[in-house]
Scaffold this motif. Sequence first.
Motif, PDB file in Angstrom:
ATOM      1  N   HIS A  13      27.727  43.862 -11.398  1.00 19.18           N
ATOM      2  CA  HIS A  13      27.826  45.170 -10.745  1.00 19.18           C
ATOM      3  C   HIS A  13      28.449  46.199 -11.686  1.00 19.18           C
ATOM      4  O   HIS A  13      27.964  47.324 -11.791  1.00 19.18           O
ATOM      5  N   ALA A  17      26.640  49.593 -13.249  1.00 18.83           N
ATOM      6  CA  ALA A  17      27.208  50.939 -13.126  1.00 18.83           C
ATOM      7  C   ALA A  17      27.376  51.578 -14.507  1.00 18.83           C
ATOM      8  O   ALA A  17      27.067  52.760 -14.697  1.00 18.83           O
ATOM      9  N   ILE A  70      28.408  51.265  -3.165  1.00 19.51           N
ATOM     10  CA  ILE A  70      28.296  51.246  -4.627  1.00 19.51           C
ATOM     11  C   ILE A  70      26.829  51.229  -5.029  1.00 19.51           C
ATOM     12  O   ILE A  70      26.417  51.938  -5.947  1.00 19.51           O
ATOM     13  N   VAL A  74      25.141  54.121  -7.455  1.00 17.16           N
ATOM     14  CA  VAL A  74      24.622  53.894  -8.811  1.00 17.16           C
ATOM     15  C   VAL A  74      23.118  53.673  -8.823  1.00 17.16           C
ATOM     16  O   VAL A  74      22.532  53.455  -9.877  1.00 17.16           O
TER      17      VAL A  74
END
Length: 90
Positions: A13, A17, A70, A74
């Motif tokens: 993750h 990002a 999230i 992103v």
Amino acid sequence: MSDKNNASLLGGHAQYAKGAVEETIGNVTGSQAWKDSGVHDKQEATETMRAANQRSCECPVISSGTEKKIGHAVGCQGMVQNAQGKERRQ
């Protein structure tokens, strides 16, 4: 899920990002190197997250709501889908 799987998923993750930010910088500045680096990081991150998810479907470290936010922020559709899957299983 083992700690190694959690670390892989979280690391994936974070790398995704990072890649999204690099790609955006490349788009804003016109730098092909930044764009390419961002695309590469996002591809590697996707592979890392896919492998971690294949080992286990659950990630207790990140709540489904947080993961979804999230993912939207992103632009990672995989994160959004994974969060929705967690919500359905709850």
